[in-house]
Write a protein that holds these residues in place. Structure first.
Motif, PDB file in Angstrom:
ATOM      1  N   ASP A 173       0.820  -1.192   0.000  1.00 53.23           N
ATOM      2  CA  ASP A 173       0.000   0.000   0.000  1.00 53.23           C
ATOM      3  C   ASP A 173       0.870   1.265   0.000  1.00 53.23           C
ATOM      4  OD1 ASP A 173      -2.217   1.523   0.110  1.00 53.23           O
ATOM      5  OD2 ASP A 173      -2.367   1.470   2.303  1.00 53.23           O
ATOM      6  N   THR A 174       0.995   1.872  -1.134  1.00 51.79           N
ATOM      7  CA  THR A 174       1.687   3.164  -1.214  1.00 51.79           C
ATOM      8  C   THR A 174       1.215   3.855  -2.478  1.00 51.79           C
ATOM      9  OG1 THR A 174       3.805   4.256  -1.623  1.00 51.79           O
ATOM     10  CG2 THR A 174       3.652   1.981  -2.334  1.00 51.79           C
ATOM     11  N   ASP A 175       1.247   5.162  -2.484  1.00 48.62           N
ATOM     12  CA  ASP A 175       0.867   5.898  -3.698  1.00 48.62           C
ATOM     13  C   ASP A 175       2.093   6.233  -4.546  1.00 48.62           C
ATOM     14  OD1 ASP A 175      -1.860   5.892  -3.354  1.00 48.62           O
ATOM     15  OD2 ASP A 175      -1.814   7.631  -2.023  1.00 48.62           O
ATOM     16  N   PHE A 176       3.277   5.926  -4.031  1.00 45.74           N
ATOM     17  CA  PHE A 176       4.503   6.276  -4.766  1.00 45.74           C
ATOM     18  C   PHE A 176       4.941   5.153  -5.715  1.00 45.74           C
ATOM     19  CE2 PHE A 176       5.222   9.007  -0.926  1.00 45.74           C
ATOM     20  CZ  PHE A 176       5.188  10.219  -1.604  1.00 45.74           C
TER      21      PHE A 176
ATOM     22  N   ARG B 265       5.948  19.511  -0.073  1.00 44.76           N
ATOM     23  CA  ARG B 265       5.607  19.914  -1.449  1.00 44.76           C
ATOM     24  C   ARG B 265       4.950  18.747  -2.207  1.00 44.76           C
ATOM     25  NH1 ARG B 265      10.325  22.030  -2.477  1.00 44.76           N
ATOM     26  NH2 ARG B 265       9.904  24.212  -2.005  1.00 44.76           N
ATOM     27  N   TRP B 266       5.519  17.545  -2.034  1.00 43.38           N
ATOM     28  CA  TRP B 266       4.946  16.360  -2.684  1.00 43.38           C
ATOM     29  C   TRP B 266       3.499  16.156  -2.220  1.00 43.38           C
ATOM     30  CZ3 TRP B 266       9.573  12.505  -1.615  1.00 43.38           C
ATOM     31  CH2 TRP B 266      10.619  12.791  -2.517  1.00 43.38           C
ATOM     32  N   GLN B 267       3.284  16.362  -0.924  1.00 37.70           N
ATOM     33  CA  GLN B 267       1.940  16.160  -0.365  1.00 37.70           C
ATOM     34  C   GLN B 267       0.965  17.186  -0.960  1.00 37.70           C
ATOM     35  OE1 GLN B 267       0.831  13.699   1.275  1.00 37.70           O
ATOM     36  NE2 GLN B 267      -1.201  14.519   1.772  1.00 37.70           N
ATOM     37  N   LYS B 268       1.436  18.440  -1.064  1.00 35.71           N
ATOM     38  CA  LYS B 268       0.559  19.488  -1.622  1.00 35.71           C
ATOM     39  C   LYS B 268       0.235  19.202  -3.080  1.00 35.71           C
ATOM     40  CE  LYS B 268       1.926  23.483   1.157  1.00 35.71           C
ATOM     41  NZ  LYS B 268       2.689  24.745   1.127  1.00 35.71           N
TER      42      LYS B 268
ATOM     43  N   ALA C 252      -3.757  17.869  -7.143  1.00 33.80           N
ATOM     44  CA  ALA C 252      -4.107  17.047  -8.307  1.00 33.80           C
ATOM     45  C   ALA C 252      -5.411  16.294  -8.043  1.00 33.80           C
ATOM     46  CB  ALA C 252      -2.982  16.063  -8.611  1.00 33.80           C
ATOM     47  N   MET C 253      -5.581  15.809  -6.831  1.00 32.51           N
ATOM     48  CA  MET C 253      -6.799  15.054  -6.497  1.00 32.51           C
ATOM     49  C   MET C 253      -8.012  15.983  -6.425  1.00 32.51           C
ATOM     50  SD  MET C 253      -5.359  12.370  -3.668  1.00 32.51           S
ATOM     51  CE  MET C 253      -6.798  11.319  -3.586  1.00 32.51           C
TER      52      MET C 253
ATOM     53  N   GLY D 267      -4.481  10.201  -7.027  1.00 32.28           N
ATOM     54  CA  GLY D 267      -3.598  10.210  -5.861  1.00 32.28           C
ATOM     55  C   GLY D 267      -2.276   9.492  -6.072  1.00 32.28           C
ATOM     56  N   ARG D 268      -2.121   8.777  -7.191  1.00 31.47           N
ATOM     57  CA  ARG D 268      -0.835   8.123  -7.408  1.00 31.47           C
ATOM     58  C   ARG D 268       0.233   9.174  -7.733  1.00 31.47           C
ATOM     59  NH1 ARG D 268      -1.410   4.604 -12.137  1.00 31.47           N
ATOM     60  NH2 ARG D 268      -3.287   5.840 -12.482  1.00 31.47           N
ATOM     61  N   GLN D 269       1.439   8.915  -7.296  1.00 36.34           N
ATOM     62  CA  GLN D 269       2.558   9.834  -7.530  1.00 36.34           C
ATOM     63  C   GLN D 269       3.698   9.042  -8.158  1.00 36.34           C
ATOM     64  OE1 GLN D 269       2.506  11.390  -3.273  1.00 36.34           O
ATOM     65  NE2 GLN D 269       2.625  13.297  -4.414  1.00 36.34           N
ATOM     66  N   LEU D 270       4.043   9.405  -9.391  1.00 38.79           N
ATOM     67  CA  LEU D 270       5.014   8.617 -10.148  1.00 38.79           C
ATOM     68  C   LEU D 270       6.323   9.384 -10.310  1.00 38.79           C
ATOM     69  CD1 LEU D 270       2.648   7.762 -13.194  1.00 38.79           C
ATOM     70  CD2 LEU D 270       2.566   6.818 -10.884  1.00 38.79           C
TER      71      LEU D 270
END
Ligand SMILES: NC(=O)C1=CN([C@@H]2O[C@H](COP(=O)(O)OP(=O)(O)OC[C@H]3O[C@@H](n4cnc5c(N)ncnc54)[C@H](O)[C@@H]3O)[C@@H](O)[C@H]2O)[C@@H](O)CC1
Ligand SMILES: Nc1ncnc2c1ncn2[C@@H]1O[C@H](COP(=O)(O)OP(=O)(O)O)[C@@H](O)[C@H]1O
Ligand SMILES: [K+]
Length: 488
Positions: free
Chosen positions: A214-217, A379-382, A387-388, A408-411
Motif C-alpha cells: 500500500d503506497t501511492d509512490f 511539497r509532494w503532499q501538496k 491534483a486530487m 492520488g498516485r505519484q510517479l
C-alpha cells in the motif's frame, strides 16, 4: 505494472513474497543484488582501484561480503572491514557470504587502522537500520566519512532512514547504488549531499510482488514505456498523428515557443499550429518552417487535438485569452511557464481547469501556485492534494520529476540528469507532452511518455555534450529515444 516505492520496513515482506513466487532462496537474491552491483561497478572503475568494503552484521553487510568476493575474483584488490564485534551474530545470509570470502581478501577487524584504499564501499547499514544510531555506529560512520576514498553506498547510505531526512550521523556517499527501487529518502533534494549520484539496479524482483503493498509512490522505469505507446500502421496519415496548437512567445521570448514547436514535431505530431502575437509572425514562420501560424486573439480551436500554452508567453494581457481557451477547449491541455504564472496571479482560474489538464511547474512555479513549503516532502503532499482536488495532472519538474495523478498516485521519473538544467529544456518537455496528447495518448500516458523520453533524450545527448548541452540538443535527440526504446 509499475514498480512501487515500498517503505523500508516493508522490504523484508516484499522479499519474502518474491522468494515464494520465484522459488529463489534469499541467498540467491542477495547474490543477484551483489552481482548487479558488480556489473555496474566493474565497467565504471579501473582494476587498479584498491577497494575497501565496510560490512555490517545484517544483510547489507551480507551484500558487502558477496561484492567483495565477486570483485576480488575479477582482479580488484579488495579488503573487508568488519564493522561489528567478534561476538556479534551475523544474519544467516551475511554469515554464509562471510564464510565464502576467498583467502586472498584481507579481513580487518573493527579496531584495525584505516588503510590506503581508493574506493570505500559502505555496506554497513541498509534499510534494516532503526531508531537512533548506537554510539559505536556513529564512530564507524564518522570514520568512513573521514576517509579520502571515493565513497559508494550499497542500497542506502548508512544512517539514512528510508523515508526521511537523517536525524544523526550519516554516511556521505558520492554514489548510492540502490536495489530494485529507490527508497523515498534517496529522492529528496535535501538528501543530495548524503546520497550523491543515484543508481537504481533491477535485481529481478517480480513486478506482481508489488501489488499487495500500500503506497501511492511509484517509480517509472524503462519497462513501463513501450506498452504505453500507440502503434501506427502502413496507412496512417498526418491526421492520425494529431494536430496540436501551441500558444506562447512574445517579444524577446519567441525562442521558447519555437523550441516547444520543434519538440512537438520531433515527438511525432502530424500538424502544428503556433498561435503567436501578430508582430512576431515573421519570426515564427522563418524560425519553424514546418509550422503553420495564427495570430488570432480567439483562434479557431475546432479540429485541434491538443493545446500547449505558456512558454515565453508573458503574463501581460493574456488573461482573457487563457479564459477563452479553458472555456472552449477540453480535449487535452498542457499549461506551462507563463500560463502557470497567470494562474498564480488569478487563482480562480484553477477552478476552470478542465479535468485532466496537465500542469508542468518547476519548483518555483509550483510554490507560486500553492505557497511555499517547508521541505520537499510537504511539497509532494501538496502536489498530490491539488491534483486530487482539481482532478488534474501536476508534473512537478526537477531531478526525478514527480507526476501527480488525479487518483492520488505519484510517479517518479527515472531518466534525466543535471545537464538538462539549461534554458528552454522545460519548453521542450511541454512540446513533447502536448504532442503525445495530440497523438491520442491518455493524459496520464502523455505525461509519463513525455517525461520519460525527455529525460532519456537528456541522458543520450549529454554523453557527447555534457555541460555544453542546450535545449536544442534535446530536441535533436528525441528521435534517438524511440530508437533506444525500440519504438517504431
Ligand atoms: N530486495 C532487497 O532490497 C534486497 C536487500 N538486500 C540487502 O538487505 C539489506 C537489509 O538487510 P537487513 O534487514 O538485514 O538490515 P541491515 O543490514 O540494513 O541492518 C541490520 C543491521 O543494522 C544494525 N542496526 C539497526 N539499527 C541500528 C542502529 N540504530 N544503530 C546501530 N546499528 C543498527 C543491526 O544490529 C543489524 O546488524 C538491504 O538494505 C540490502 O542491502 C539484499 O541482500 C537482497 C535484496
Ligand atoms: N538536475 C536535474 N536532473 C534531471 N532533470 C532536470 C534537472 N534539472 C532540470 N531538469 C529538467 O529540465 C527541465 C527544466 O525545466 P524548466 O525549469 O521549466 O526550464 P525552462 O524554463 O528553462 O524551460 C525539467 O523537465 C526538469 O525536470
Ligand atoms: K549502506
Amino acid at each position: 505494472m509499475m514498480i512501487k516505492i515500498v517503505k523500508g520496513d516493508q522490504i523484508k515482506a516484499l522479499d519474502r513474497l518474491h522468494l515464494s513466487l520465484s522459488g529463489q532462496s534469499s541467498i540467491e537474491l542477495m547474490e543477484r543484488a551483489a552481482q548487479s552491483f558488480c556489473d555496474w561497478f566493474i565497467p565504471n572503475h579501473a582494476q587498479t582501484e584498491v577497494v575497501s568494503i565496510w560490512c555490517g552484521a545484517g544483510n547489507n553487510g551480507g551484500d558487502g561480503f558477496a561484492i567483495a568476493r565477486i570483485l576480488s575474483r575479477k582482479g580488484f584488490t579488495v579488503e573487508v572491514k568488519c564493522c561489528f564485534e567478534n561476538s556479534t551474530k551475523l544474519s544467516d545470509d551475511a554469515q554464509r557470504n562471510f564464510e565464502r570470502l576467498p583467502e586472498i581478501i584481507r579481513v580487518r577487524p573493527l579496531d584495525d587502522h584505516v588503510n590506503k584504499s581508493t574506493v570505500l564501499i559502505d555496506a554497513f547499514l541498509g534499510v534494516g537500520f532503526r531508531g537512533a544510531l548506537k554510539e559505536s555506529a556513529v564512530e564507524i560512520i564518522e570514520k568512513m566519512n573521514r576517509h579520502s576514498a571515493k565513497k559508494i553506498s550499497v542500497d542506502i547510505p548508512s544512517g539514512l532512514p528510508s523515508e526521511e531526512l537523517p536525524s544523526g550521523a550519516v554516511f556521505l556517499a558520492d554514489v548510492t547504488v540502490s536495489f530494485a527501487q529507490p527508497k523515498l529518502s534517496l529522492l529528496l533534494p535535501e538528501n543530495e549531499a548524503v546520497v550523491g549520484e543515484l543508481v537504481v539496479l533491477d535485481i529481478g524482483v517480480f513486478l506482481e510482488v508489488y501489488e499487495g503493498f500500500d503506497t501511492d509512490f511509484y517509480y517509472i522505469t524503462r519497462k513501463d514505456i513501450p506498452e504505453k505507446h500507440h502503434r501506427f500502421g502502413r496507412f496512417s496519415h498526418k491526421g492520425d498523428f494529431g494536430k496540436v496548437m501551441l500558444m506562447g512567445g512574445s517579444l524577446g521570448k519567441m525562442g521558447a515557443i519555437l523550441l516547444t514547436g520543434k519538440s512537438a514535431l520531433r515527438t511525432g505530431s502530424g500538424l502544428l499550429q503556433l498561435n503567436i502575437d501578430k508582430d512576431q509572425n515573421l519570426i515564427a514562420q522563418v524560425g519553424l518552417t514546418e509550422a503553420m501560424t495564427t495570430v488570432d486573439e480567439k483562434p479557431d480551436l475546432s479540429g485541434i487535438d491538443a493545446l500547449g500554452i505558456g512558454p515565453g508567453w508573458g503574463t501581460e494581457n493574456r488573461l482573457e485569452k487563457l479564459e477563452y481557451v479553458l472555456e472552449n477547449f477540453s480535449r487535452g491541455i498542457v499549461l506551462d511557464a507563463d500560463a502557470l504564472n497567470l494562474i498564480s496571479k488569478n487563482e480562480k482560474l484553477l477552478l476552470k481547469l478542465p479535468a485532466n489538464t496537465i500542469l508542468t511547474p518547476h519548483l518555483k512555479e509550483f510554490d507560486r501556485l500553492v505557497g511555499s513549503s517547508e521541505n520537499q516532502l510537504e511539497r509532494w503532499q501538496k502536489a498530490k492534494e491539488l491534483a486530487m482536488e482539481l482532478r488534474i495532472i501536476i508534473v512537478l519538474k526537477g531531478a526525478n520529476t514527480l507526476i501527480n495523478l488525479p487518483d492520488g498516485r505519484q510517479l517518479f521519473n527515472s531518466t534525466g540528469n543535471h545537464y538538462m538544467a539549461t534554458a528552454g529544456s522545460g519548453d521542450v518537455l511541454t512540446g513533447m507532452i502536448t504532442s503525445f496528447l495530440g497523438q491520442g495518448y491518455s493524459p496520464e500516458n502523455a505525461a509519463i511518455c513525455g517525461v520519460y523520453h525527455h529525460g532519456l533524450a537528456g541522458e543520450i545527448a549529454s554523453k557527447s555534450k555534457r555541460r555544453g548541452l542546450i535545449a536544442g540538443d534535446l530536441i535533436q535527440t528525441i528521435p534517438d529515444t524511440y530508437i533506444e526504446l525500440g519504438i517504431k
